[in-house]
Design an enzyme around this catalytic site. Structure first.
Site, mmCIF file in Angstrom:
data_model
loop_
_atom_site.group_PDB
_atom_site.id
_atom_site.type_symbol
_atom_site.label_atom_id
_atom_site.label_comp_id
_atom_site.label_asym_id
_atom_site.label_seq_id
_atom_site.Cartn_x
_atom_site.Cartn_y
_atom_site.Cartn_z
ATOM 1 N N CYS A 335 3.902 0.784 -0.092
ATOM 2 C CA CYS A 335 3.031 0.369 -1.350
ATOM 3 C C CYS A 335 2.853 1.336 -2.390
ATOM 4 O O CYS A 335 2.789 0.896 -3.569
ATOM 5 C CB CYS A 335 1.790 -0.252 -0.851
ATOM 6 S SG CYS A 335 1.977 -0.833 1.003
ATOM 7 N N ARG A 364 6.789 5.032 11.780
ATOM 8 C CA ARG A 364 5.582 4.912 12.101
ATOM 9 C C ARG A 364 5.547 5.460 13.543
ATOM 10 O O ARG A 364 6.484 5.279 14.351
ATOM 11 C CB ARG A 364 5.251 3.468 11.998
ATOM 12 C CG ARG A 364 4.896 2.894 10.787
ATOM 13 C CD ARG A 364 4.640 1.376 11.031
ATOM 14 N NE ARG A 364 4.562 0.976 9.390
ATOM 15 C CZ ARG A 364 4.563 -0.642 9.307
ATOM 16 N NH1 ARG A 364 4.437 -1.310 10.090
ATOM 17 N NH2 ARG A 364 4.651 -0.923 7.949
ATOM 18 N N GLN A 382 12.449 -1.788 5.700
ATOM 19 C CA GLN A 382 11.789 -3.008 5.523
ATOM 20 C C GLN A 382 12.501 -3.674 4.180
ATOM 21 O O GLN A 382 12.751 -3.071 3.334
ATOM 22 C CB GLN A 382 10.250 -2.987 5.319
ATOM 23 C CG GLN A 382 9.570 -2.480 6.623
ATOM 24 C CD GLN A 382 7.900 -2.304 6.118
ATOM 25 O OE1 GLN A 382 7.753 -1.669 5.322
ATOM 26 N NE2 GLN A 382 7.314 -3.205 6.778
ATOM 27 N N ASP A 384 10.890 -4.791 1.896
ATOM 28 C CA ASP A 384 9.597 -4.796 1.245
ATOM 29 C C ASP A 384 9.469 -5.226 -0.116
ATOM 30 O O ASP A 384 10.242 -4.782 -0.736
ATOM 31 C CB ASP A 384 8.888 -3.672 1.557
ATOM 32 C CG ASP A 384 7.388 -3.721 1.713
ATOM 33 O OD1 ASP A 384 6.730 -4.822 1.742
ATOM 34 O OD2 ASP A 384 6.731 -2.558 1.775
ATOM 35 N N HIS A 386 6.236 -5.970 -3.201
ATOM 36 C CA HIS A 386 4.815 -5.815 -3.626
ATOM 37 C C HIS A 386 4.784 -6.735 -4.968
ATOM 38 O O HIS A 386 5.651 -6.555 -5.748
ATOM 39 C CB HIS A 386 4.020 -4.883 -3.886
ATOM 40 C CG HIS A 386 4.129 -3.770 -2.440
ATOM 41 N ND1 HIS A 386 5.068 -3.038 -2.192
ATOM 42 C CD2 HIS A 386 3.228 -4.075 -1.695
ATOM 43 C CE1 HIS A 386 4.995 -2.491 -0.969
ATOM 44 N NE2 HIS A 386 3.690 -3.171 -0.630
ATOM 45 N N LYS A 465 -3.681 -12.973 5.894
ATOM 46 C CA LYS A 465 -2.015 -13.113 5.603
ATOM 47 C C LYS A 465 -1.580 -14.325 6.474
ATOM 48 O O LYS A 465 -2.200 -15.151 7.232
ATOM 49 C CB LYS A 465 -1.446 -11.888 6.497
ATOM 50 C CG LYS A 465 -1.774 -11.758 8.037
ATOM 51 C CD LYS A 465 -1.293 -10.589 8.678
ATOM 52 C CE LYS A 465 -1.677 -10.576 10.212
ATOM 53 N NZ LYS A 465 -1.214 -9.731 11.030
ATOM 54 N N HIS A 511 1.562 -8.144 -0.524
ATOM 55 C CA HIS A 511 2.657 -7.497 0.158
ATOM 56 C C HIS A 511 3.457 -8.413 0.933
ATOM 57 O O HIS A 511 2.804 -9.175 1.756
ATOM 58 C CB HIS A 511 2.144 -6.452 1.394
ATOM 59 C CG HIS A 511 0.901 -5.602 0.938
ATOM 60 N ND1 HIS A 511 1.127 -4.124 0.930
ATOM 61 C CD2 HIS A 511 -0.192 -5.988 0.668
ATOM 62 C CE1 HIS A 511 -0.082 -3.730 0.826
ATOM 63 N NE2 HIS A 511 -0.908 -4.751 0.509
HETATM 64 ZN ZN LIG Z 1 2.764 -3.224 1.237
#
Ligand SMILES: [Zn+2]
Ligand SMILES: [Zn+2]
Length: 645
Positions: A335, A364, A382, A384, A386, A465, A511
């Site tokens: 992010c 992680r 990911q 990913d 935003h 979410k 996200h």
């Molecule tokens: Zn994020």
């Protein structure tokens, strides 16, 4: 005369019984045989049938097919297994033995790992214990006394657990000579354990922590009847055949190495190629939908992680390092740099929505005990993105993400379920923020005609979410896509846009991931397809095998021609027998096999054979390339041809 108490039963009737009457006796009076019950609920709490009732209460019997009954059976099976283990290994120290989703386990501290032979012996002993119909008896005792009892038995793990308990009184259960610290409840006696099987052994650290001793965990499963057990074992066998760790090795897709470290995947050529195809597919799909591709760094200053709140809320899962006496954090999420891109300019409402997409590799720290093949790793990438938009745009954005999920999952042949998680107790943001965002998520799903479950209080602290759970070919659920609203980050990073009114406003941030972690998604895909990837995804689309070495030159020429047209093809050059090479290509689940003999060389043609054994007619290499291209396009629902790599 003992005091009378009043018991309310589920049919609405009330019964007066003497104080101290056992649950089984009260339920038995209802005209039912108490044998129909395996346990009961006393004021909503599960209890043993032998429990005596001391005051007015609401009582309900738990039958074998009631929700939660199987758990009681399986937890009881874990106790019986531990009893059996102790009969062969008196020095074994018992740790914990819960019921789990499809069965139960118990962890033991023993001097050597259990063997398959041990399992068989333990299983036989469990049958003996079951046939003895040993009663499960419960005793409450002061915690101090229990510590004394388990110290005396040498059960140091139980003592450790007891020392952390705060309750002054604890309960212990005993069947035969086996004693365990346990909240219960249990089946009345071991005779109810009729259909069970010990399934596997694995090492497991005490409390999942690698600094603790390694224990030996025996997994098993139990059902009320043999038929259900058989069905489950057949499912398990199929799941094992499809296990991505096994197929990953057989198909030479990836490996793990102790020298590298736990939870870090090493992608071999074929696995890397599938990933490459998936990633190219994803880039295209995002570009077609108005996303912009961005790339952020892996290391970001710790100061920035403090500002984002990750340092306070997520530090245990992060890795840190130092460069030039400055502390840096390895990103666990993508992010932050996306927000810095947003902040690099003044944004107007006309610029929104902005959709930043990154195939972002994150790290992680997962406990070593939970690492599992590709499904749970420490480094992963990911898909990913935003999305920064105005509050008015939120609904449309969420709907288009849902469309994205539907289209992509359709290509892979996954069905899925949706869940919405709402505000947890500890959370930030105003009531209005939460209502608006949760409302937007629900409205989007409603408008799309989706039924969904609501998980009250399961949202992240920063926003509600939607979670998407995939159903695979074996009807198992896998969490992959999520769509999360976020109120904190735009606030903490002071993100703004200039509205039509000329004033500054806060954008909404979403996200979202579609496949989730590519590693995990690939693990799920391998199992879903049982390693037989559709032609568009198959790392190797065709394998050329020659009848004898005499056809090698022609085979090489065909290979060159096909490769030139983008077909992923290899020649099996080994001087093995034809049958052996064909079997090998079948094992590798290659979509096409091209067998080349003298006839093919003479005619300059090939005779392709599909993975399922179908023989196609003779064709030229160019015709075959066309056929593969067509099949790629069909199997990817028009998305991917041969030009994806
Ligand atoms: Zn994020
Ligand atoms: Zn127990």
């Amino acid at each position: 005369m003992p005091k009378e108490i009043e018991i309310a039963l589920p049919d609405g009737s009330k019964q007066r019984v003497a104080q101290g009457t056992a649950v089984s006796e009260i339920l038995g009076k209802k005209g039912h045989s108490p044998k129909g019950y395996v346990a009961a609920k006393l004021n909503g709490q599960p209890v043993d049938l032998s429990r005596s009732v001391e005051e007015d209460a609401v009582l309900e019997g738990i039958e074998a097919d009631s929700p939660g009954a199987l758990e009681i059976l399986r937890h009881s099976a874990a106790h019986i297994m531990a009893q059996a283990v102790k009969s062969f290994f008196p020095e074994a120290r018992i740790a914990i033995g819960p019921a789990i989703e499809n069965g139960f386990y118990y962890d033991f501290d023993v001097s050597r790992p259990f063997t398959q032979e041990d399992l068989e012996k333990i299983e036989t002993r469990m049958r003996e214990i079951a046939s003895q119909k040993l009663a499960f008896s419960r005793r409450d005792m002061p915690r101090e006394e229990a510590i004394g009892l388990f110290s005396g038995l040498g059960e140091k793990y139980k003592v450790e657990l007891l020392e952390e308990f705060t309750d002054p009184v604890v309960s212990i259960y005993q069947q035969g000579d086996f004693i365990d610290l346990c909240r219960g409840p249990h089946i009345p006696d071991s005779g109810l354990l009729r259909a069970f099987k010990l399934t596997s052994v694995a090492g497991a650290y005490w409390r999942g922590d690698e600094h603790n001793p390694m224990l030996q965990r025996i997994y098993g499963t139990a059902f009320w009847d043999v038929e259900s057990l058989k069905k489950y074992l057949a499912f398990l066998e199929e799941a094992q055949k499809r296990d991505h760790r096994r197929l990953g090795k057989e198909l030479d897709l990836f490996s793990f190495s102790d020298e590298v470290g736990a939870g870090m995947v090493i992608w071999h050529p074929k696995g890397a190629l599938i990933r490459h195809i998936l990633e190219n597919f994803e880039k295209r799909e995002h570009l077609r939908r108005g996303y912009q591709i961005v790339i952020g760094p892996t290391l970001l200053k710790t100061e920035l992680w403090k500002r984002s709140g990750h340092f306070d809320h997520y530090r245990e899962n992060m890795y840190f390092t130092e460069i030039d006496e400055q502390s840096y954090g390895v990103k666990p999420m993508n992010c932050l740099s996306h927000m810095l891109i947003y902040k690099s300019k003044i944004r107007s409402y006309r610029d929104l929505p902005l959709r930043y997409f990154e195939l972002g590799t994150v790290h992680r720290h997962e406990k070593s005990g939970v690492l599992h093949g590709l499904l749970r790793v420490r480094q992963f990438t990911q898909d990913d993105a935003h999305i920064l938009c105005t509050p008015d745009q939120l609904n449309d954005e969420i709907k288009s993400i849902i469309d994205f999920v539907i289209e992509v999952m359709g290509i892979f042949g996954f069905e899925f379920e949706m869940e919405i998680s709402t505000r947890p107790e500890k959370s930030i943001g105003t009531d209005e923020d939460w209502e608006r965002a949760t409302g937007a998520l629900m409205k989007a799903l409603d408008e799309k005609g989706f039924r969904y479950q609501i998980c009250e209080g399961d949202g992240a602290f920063y926003g509600p979410k939607i979670d998407v759970k995939l159903k695979d070919a074996l009807d198992r659920r896998w969490q992959c896509a999520t769509i999360q609203c976020d109120f904190t980050l735009p606030e903490r990073f002071d993100l703004t846009y200039v509205g039509a009114d000329g004033a500054r406003h806060r954008p909404v941030m979403v996200h979202r991931v579609i496949l989730g972690a590519i590693e995990r998604f690939m693990g799920v895909l391998i199992e879903h397809y049982a390693g037989a990837f559709p032609t568009w995804l198959a790392p190797l689309q065709a394998m050329i095998v020659t009848v004898t070495d005499g056809q090698i030159d022609f085979a090489r020429e065909v290979c060159r021609q096909l490769q030139g047209r983008g077909v992923r093809v290899e020649v099996d050059m080994r001087s093995e027998k034809l049958g052996y090479k064909i079997r090998d290509a079948q094992m590798q689940k290659v979509p096409y096999m091209l067998v080349i003999g003298n006839k093919e060389v003479e005619n300059g043609t090939i005779a392709p054979r599909r993975r399922d054994g179908t023989q196609l007619s003779l064709m030229t290499p160019a015709q075959f390339a066309e056929l593969v291209e067509k099949e790629c396009i069909e199997s990817s629902k028009g998305r991917v041809g041969l030009n994806i790599v």
